[in-house]
Motif scaffolding. Structure first.
Motif, PDB file in Angstrom:
ATOM      1  N   ALA A 239      22.027 -46.722  16.877  1.00  0.00           N
ATOM      2  CA  ALA A 239      21.382 -48.011  17.108  1.00  0.00           C
ATOM      3  C   ALA A 239      21.663 -48.505  18.519  1.00  0.00           C
ATOM      4  CB  ALA A 239      21.873 -49.033  16.081  1.00  0.00           C
ATOM      5  N   ALA A 240      22.925 -48.396  18.946  1.00  0.00           N
ATOM      6  CA  ALA A 240      23.282 -48.843  20.293  1.00  0.00           C
ATOM      7  C   ALA A 240      22.579 -48.005  21.354  1.00  0.00           C
ATOM      8  CB  ALA A 240      24.796 -48.774  20.474  1.00  0.00           C
ATOM      9  N   ALA A 241      22.444 -46.710  21.104  1.00  0.00           N
ATOM     10  CA  ALA A 241      21.778 -45.835  22.071  1.00  0.00           C
ATOM     11  C   ALA A 241      20.300 -46.200  22.205  1.00  0.00           C
ATOM     12  CB  ALA A 241      21.939 -44.381  21.654  1.00  0.00           C
ATOM     13  N   LEU A 242      19.632 -46.416  21.081  1.00  0.00           N
ATOM     14  CA  LEU A 242      18.223 -46.798  21.137  1.00  0.00           C
ATOM     15  C   LEU A 242      18.047 -48.147  21.821  1.00  0.00           C
ATOM     16  CD1 LEU A 242      16.985 -45.625  17.630  1.00  0.00           C
ATOM     17  CD2 LEU A 242      16.360 -44.644  19.847  1.00  0.00           C
ATOM     18  N   ASP A 243      18.950 -49.081  21.546  1.00  0.00           N
ATOM     19  CA  ASP A 243      18.879 -50.386  22.207  1.00  0.00           C
ATOM     20  C   ASP A 243      19.062 -50.254  23.718  1.00  0.00           C
ATOM     21  OD1 ASP A 243      18.511 -51.611  19.778  1.00  0.00           O
ATOM     22  OD2 ASP A 243      20.607 -52.234  19.553  1.00  0.00           O
ATOM     23  N   ALA A 244      19.843 -49.272  24.129  1.00  0.00           N
ATOM     24  CA  ALA A 244      20.138 -49.103  25.551  1.00  0.00           C
ATOM     25  C   ALA A 244      18.988 -48.493  26.330  1.00  0.00           C
ATOM     26  CB  ALA A 244      21.386 -48.241  25.726  1.00  0.00           C
ATOM     27  N   VAL A 245      18.046 -47.816  25.640  1.00  0.00           N
ATOM     28  CA  VAL A 245      16.984 -47.116  26.376  1.00  0.00           C
ATOM     29  C   VAL A 245      15.578 -47.616  26.072  1.00  0.00           C
ATOM     30  CG1 VAL A 245      18.420 -45.036  26.371  1.00  0.00           C
ATOM     31  CG2 VAL A 245      16.590 -45.246  24.692  1.00  0.00           C
ATOM     32  N   ARG A 246      15.406 -48.299  24.957  1.00  0.00           N
ATOM     33  CA  ARG A 246      14.041 -48.614  24.505  1.00  0.00           C
ATOM     34  C   ARG A 246      13.250 -49.406  25.542  1.00  0.00           C
ATOM     35  NH1 ARG A 246       9.626 -49.362  23.840  1.00  0.00           N
ATOM     36  NH2 ARG A 246       8.412 -49.798  21.941  1.00  0.00           N
ATOM     37  N   PHE A 247      13.910 -50.290  26.299  1.00  0.00           N
ATOM     38  CA  PHE A 247      13.204 -51.138  27.260  1.00  0.00           C
ATOM     39  C   PHE A 247      12.502 -50.339  28.351  1.00  0.00           C
ATOM     40  CE2 PHE A 247      16.951 -50.210  29.659  1.00  0.00           C
ATOM     41  CZ  PHE A 247      16.616 -50.383  30.984  1.00  0.00           C
ATOM     42  N   ALA A 248      12.958 -49.094  28.577  1.00  0.00           N
ATOM     43  CA  ALA A 248      12.424 -48.300  29.678  1.00  0.00           C
ATOM     44  C   ALA A 248      11.243 -47.421  29.269  1.00  0.00           C
ATOM     45  CB  ALA A 248      13.525 -47.432  30.279  1.00  0.00           C
ATOM     46  N   ALA A 249      10.863 -47.407  28.001  1.00  0.00           N
ATOM     47  CA  ALA A 249       9.739 -46.568  27.566  1.00  0.00           C
ATOM     48  C   ALA A 249       8.440 -47.072  28.176  1.00  0.00           C
ATOM     49  CB  ALA A 249       9.646 -46.560  26.049  1.00  0.00           C
ATOM     50  N   GLY A 250       7.562 -46.143  28.533  1.00  0.00           N
ATOM     51  CA  GLY A 250       6.317 -46.497  29.196  1.00  0.00           C
ATOM     52  C   GLY A 250       5.244 -46.968  28.242  1.00  0.00           C
ATOM     53  N   ALA A 251       4.207 -47.596  28.826  1.00  0.00           N
ATOM     54  CA  ALA A 251       3.065 -48.068  28.043  1.00  0.00           C
ATOM     55  C   ALA A 251       1.748 -47.731  28.736  1.00  0.00           C
ATOM     56  CB  ALA A 251       3.169 -49.573  27.820  1.00  0.00           C
ATOM     57  N   ASP A 252       1.776 -46.792  29.666  1.00  0.00           N
ATOM     58  CA  ASP A 252       0.574 -46.405  30.397  1.00  0.00           C
ATOM     59  C   ASP A 252      -0.209 -45.392  29.561  1.00  0.00           C
ATOM     60  OD1 ASP A 252      -1.361 -45.509  32.136  1.00  0.00           O
ATOM     61  OD2 ASP A 252      -0.020 -45.238  33.837  1.00  0.00           O
ATOM     62  N   PRO A 253      -1.444 -45.722  29.139  1.00  0.00           N
ATOM     63  CA  PRO A 253      -2.203 -44.786  28.300  1.00  0.00           C
ATOM     64  C   PRO A 253      -2.539 -43.478  29.006  1.00  0.00           C
ATOM     65  CG  PRO A 253      -3.579 -46.630  28.992  1.00  0.00           C
ATOM     66  CD  PRO A 253      -2.173 -46.974  29.379  1.00  0.00           C
ATOM     67  N   GLU A 254      -2.493 -43.463  30.330  1.00  0.00           N
ATOM     68  CA  GLU A 254      -2.778 -42.236  31.055  1.00  0.00           C
ATOM     69  C   GLU A 254      -1.564 -41.307  31.097  1.00  0.00           C
ATOM     70  OE1 GLU A 254      -4.446 -42.920  34.861  1.00  0.00           O
ATOM     71  OE2 GLU A 254      -6.169 -44.047  34.101  1.00  0.00           O
ATOM     72  N   LEU A 255      -0.386 -41.812  30.692  1.00  0.00           N
ATOM     73  CA  LEU A 255       0.824 -40.983  30.647  1.00  0.00           C
ATOM     74  C   LEU A 255       1.452 -41.131  29.265  1.00  0.00           C
ATOM     75  CD1 LEU A 255       2.312 -41.767  34.165  1.00  0.00           C
ATOM     76  CD2 LEU A 255       1.335 -39.593  33.411  1.00  0.00           C
TER      77      LEU A 255
ATOM     78  N   VAL B   7      16.557 -40.743  25.772  1.00  0.00           N
ATOM     79  CA  VAL B   7      16.113 -41.031  27.137  1.00  0.00           C
ATOM     80  C   VAL B   7      14.741 -41.680  27.083  1.00  0.00           C
ATOM     81  CG1 VAL B   7      15.716 -40.056  29.438  1.00  0.00           C
ATOM     82  CG2 VAL B   7      17.305 -38.915  27.859  1.00  0.00           C
ATOM     83  N   ALA B   8      14.503 -42.629  27.971  1.00  0.00           N
ATOM     84  CA  ALA B   8      13.171 -43.211  28.110  1.00  0.00           C
ATOM     85  C   ALA B   8      12.932 -43.532  29.577  1.00  0.00           C
ATOM     86  CB  ALA B   8      13.039 -44.477  27.275  1.00  0.00           C
ATOM     87  N   THR B   9      11.687 -43.405  30.006  1.00  0.00           N
ATOM     88  CA  THR B   9      11.326 -43.745  31.380  1.00  0.00           C
ATOM     89  C   THR B   9       9.859 -44.123  31.450  1.00  0.00           C
ATOM     90  OG1 THR B   9      11.296 -43.015  33.684  1.00  0.00           O
ATOM     91  CG2 THR B   9      10.777 -41.358  32.029  1.00  0.00           C
ATOM     92  N   ASP B  10       9.540 -45.042  32.363  1.00  0.00           N
ATOM     93  CA  ASP B  10       8.137 -45.358  32.652  1.00  0.00           C
ATOM     94  C   ASP B  10       7.816 -45.116  34.123  1.00  0.00           C
ATOM     95  OD1 ASP B  10       9.429 -47.401  33.913  1.00  0.00           O
ATOM     96  OD2 ASP B  10       8.371 -49.041  32.915  1.00  0.00           O
ATOM     97  N   ARG B  11       8.630 -44.311  34.799  1.00  0.00           N
ATOM     98  CA  ARG B  11       8.564 -43.973  36.222  1.00  0.00           C
ATOM     99  C   ARG B  11       9.328 -44.962  37.085  1.00  0.00           C
ATOM    100  NH1 ARG B  11       2.468 -43.764  37.648  1.00  0.00           N
ATOM    101  NH2 ARG B  11       2.384 -45.309  35.976  1.00  0.00           N
ATOM    102  N   TYR B  12       9.242 -46.255  36.781  1.00  0.00           N
ATOM    103  CA  TYR B  12       9.893 -47.267  37.601  1.00  0.00           C
ATOM    104  C   TYR B  12      11.324 -47.544  37.141  1.00  0.00           C
ATOM    105  CZ  TYR B  12       4.965 -47.906  38.519  1.00  0.00           C
ATOM    106  OH  TYR B  12       3.651 -47.682  38.815  1.00  0.00           O
ATOM    107  N   ARG B  13      11.659 -47.133  35.945  1.00  0.00           N
ATOM    108  CA  ARG B  13      13.008 -47.286  35.407  1.00  0.00           C
ATOM    109  C   ARG B  13      13.257 -46.143  34.436  1.00  0.00           C
ATOM    110  NH1 ARG B  13      11.563 -52.671  31.771  1.00  0.00           N
ATOM    111  NH2 ARG B  13       9.511 -51.939  31.134  1.00  0.00           N
ATOM    112  N   LEU B  14      14.517 -45.790  34.290  1.00  0.00           N
ATOM    113  CA  LEU B  14      14.912 -44.702  33.406  1.00  0.00           C
ATOM    114  C   LEU B  14      16.229 -45.098  32.761  1.00  0.00           C
ATOM    115  CD1 LEU B  14      14.811 -40.914  34.008  1.00  0.00           C
ATOM    116  CD2 LEU B  14      16.995 -41.951  33.440  1.00  0.00           C
ATOM    117  N   ALA B  15      16.362 -44.817  31.462  1.00  0.00           N
ATOM    118  CA  ALA B  15      17.588 -45.156  30.744  1.00  0.00           C
ATOM    119  C   ALA B  15      18.026 -43.965  29.905  1.00  0.00           C
ATOM    120  CB  ALA B  15      17.380 -46.380  29.860  1.00  0.00           C
ATOM    121  N   VAL B  16      19.342 -43.749  29.871  1.00  0.00           N
ATOM    122  CA  VAL B  16      19.935 -42.620  29.152  1.00  0.00           C
ATOM    123  C   VAL B  16      21.124 -43.125  28.349  1.00  0.00           C
ATOM    124  CG1 VAL B  16      21.006 -40.340  29.360  1.00  0.00           C
ATOM    125  CG2 VAL B  16      19.282 -41.055  31.029  1.00  0.00           C
ATOM    126  N   ALA B  17      21.266 -42.643  27.116  1.00  0.00           N
ATOM    127  CA  ALA B  17      22.444 -42.944  26.306  1.00  0.00           C
ATOM    128  C   ALA B  17      22.845 -41.687  25.549  1.00  0.00           C
ATOM    129  CB  ALA B  17      22.177 -44.093  25.344  1.00  0.00           C
TER     130      ALA B  17
END
Length: 361
Positions: free
Chosen positions: A135-151, A169-179
């Motif tokens: 749960a803590a790991a998902l909370d630490a990275v979820r904010f960085a997931a992208g929402a661009d339909p082209e990616l 891990v999650a990234t939207d190109r402008y931010r990246l988070a790892v737990a």
């Protein structure tokens, strides 16, 4: 007379851009206060500023912009038309070259083998994971997931399993988070799956207790089970980028910040308007940070354009502070063009990286 703030608002050029064009001699204010240094612009300069903004959005070199503005003010239409046509030809040639290069790159991709260690297509993996840690790991990275339909590949959370370690891990190109989370039950070769963000959210909703949960990868399907409840669905059929290449940064200056005080400084401090990242996207507020010699991080006032300052999306920085989930976090500053790292003091395997934004134009 228009103040520099009014000129920025009405022209589409940021305050820092107007200062830059003043220093470059391209758009010089009609008056500068000799005491405060504050810039004031004549009413007729608004049209020049709007023209300048259009030319720069079109990517015209500054030397040509200078001549276009000079020709525009003197009604020298032949000069202006010639410069516009020459720049358009450069853009067309550049686009043709870019199309050729991209065609070659696509052909290389079509013939390129998948570099991942193990595909999840025919693999079955069963893990036991502590619910609170996941749960803590998902909370630490979820904010960085992208929402661009082209990616769409960036619209999920990577579950990267190797030996007895699970990294999310999650990234939207402008931010990246790892737990990182410890696991039991696998201990084998590396397996990666990309879990769609809605499914990752459904998994997170099940993680309310302290008991271990079961995470299963069966081909292209993932399942999280806790007690008699489960969240299951299909993985995204894409290969996630190799995030390990992105997190090896040169060592920078590490500063310990008091998160509540720093958050308040960001929320109440000055901001600058940033350009939209995507075509048709919304603009975003920037906070400009400076590290003093004593290690204090300050939010710079408008007009402070020191070369070592770092400009960041304020919303992204606030999200990263919240995801850090600590009253004290480490900010690691490299060069002004290098990502800012936000790290925990007690677990540096959980961190996020934020891409800086250039202030000059």
């Amino acid at each position: 007379m228009r103040s520099i703030g009014e000129m920025a608002r009405d022209s589409g050029l940021g305050v820092s851009a107007l200062r830059f064009y003043d220093r470059a001699g391209v758009l010089v204010p009609a008056r500068v206060d000799p005491v405060s240094g504050y810039r004031w612009y004549a009413p007729e300069q608004l049209d020049e500023a709007r023209l300048l903004a259009r030319l720069r959005r079109a990517g015209m070199p500054l030397a040509d912009v200078r001549l276009v503005l000079a020709g525009w003010s003197s009604a020298d239409s032949d000069l202006v038309r010639g410069l516009l046509q020459a720049h358009l030809r450069r853009l067309e040639l550049g686009l043709a070259d870019a199309r050729s290069e991209f065609s070659t790159l696509r052909a290389l991709l079509d013939h390129r083998e998948n570099p991942m260690s193990t595909s999840s297509g025919t693999v079955t993996v069963r893990l036991s994971v502590p619910a609170a840690e996941l749960a803590a790991a998902l909370d630490a990275v979820r904010f960085a997931a992208g929402a661009d339909p082209e990616l769409p590949v960036l619209g999920g959370v990577l579950f990267d399993v190797e030996d007895d370690v699970l990294r999310v891990v999650a990234t939207d190109r402008y931010r990246l988070a790892v737990a990182r989370v410890g696991t039991t039950g696998h201990g084998g070769p590396r397996v990666q799956v990309v879990v769609p963000a809605p499914l990752a959210d459904a998994m997170r909703a099940l993680l309310s207790g302290d008991e271990p949960v079961r995470f299963t990868v069966d081909g292209d399907r993932v399942t999280l089970e806790t007690g008699d409840r489960q969240a299951a669905g299909q993985c995204l059929a894409y290969d996630f980028p190799d995030y390990r290449r992105l997190v090896h940064l040169p060592s920078g200056r590490r500063v310990l910040v008091d998160v509540p005080a720093f958050r308040k400084a960001l929320e109440t401090g000055p901001v600058r308007a940033g350009e939209a990242r995507e075509q048709g996207g919304a603009s975003h507020d920037l906070s400009v940070l400076r590290v003093a010699d004593d290690g204090t991080v300050t939010v710079c006032e408008d007009g402070d354009d020191a070369p070592d300052n770092v400009a960041l999306d304020r919303g992204f920085l606030l999200d990263a502070l919240a995801a850090g989930a600590r009253d004290r976090l480490i900010l690691e500053f490299g060069a002004p063009t290098a990502p800012l790292a936000v790290r925990r003091t007690d677990d540096e395997d959980a961190f996020s990286l934020l891409m800086p934004v250039r202030l000059d134009t």
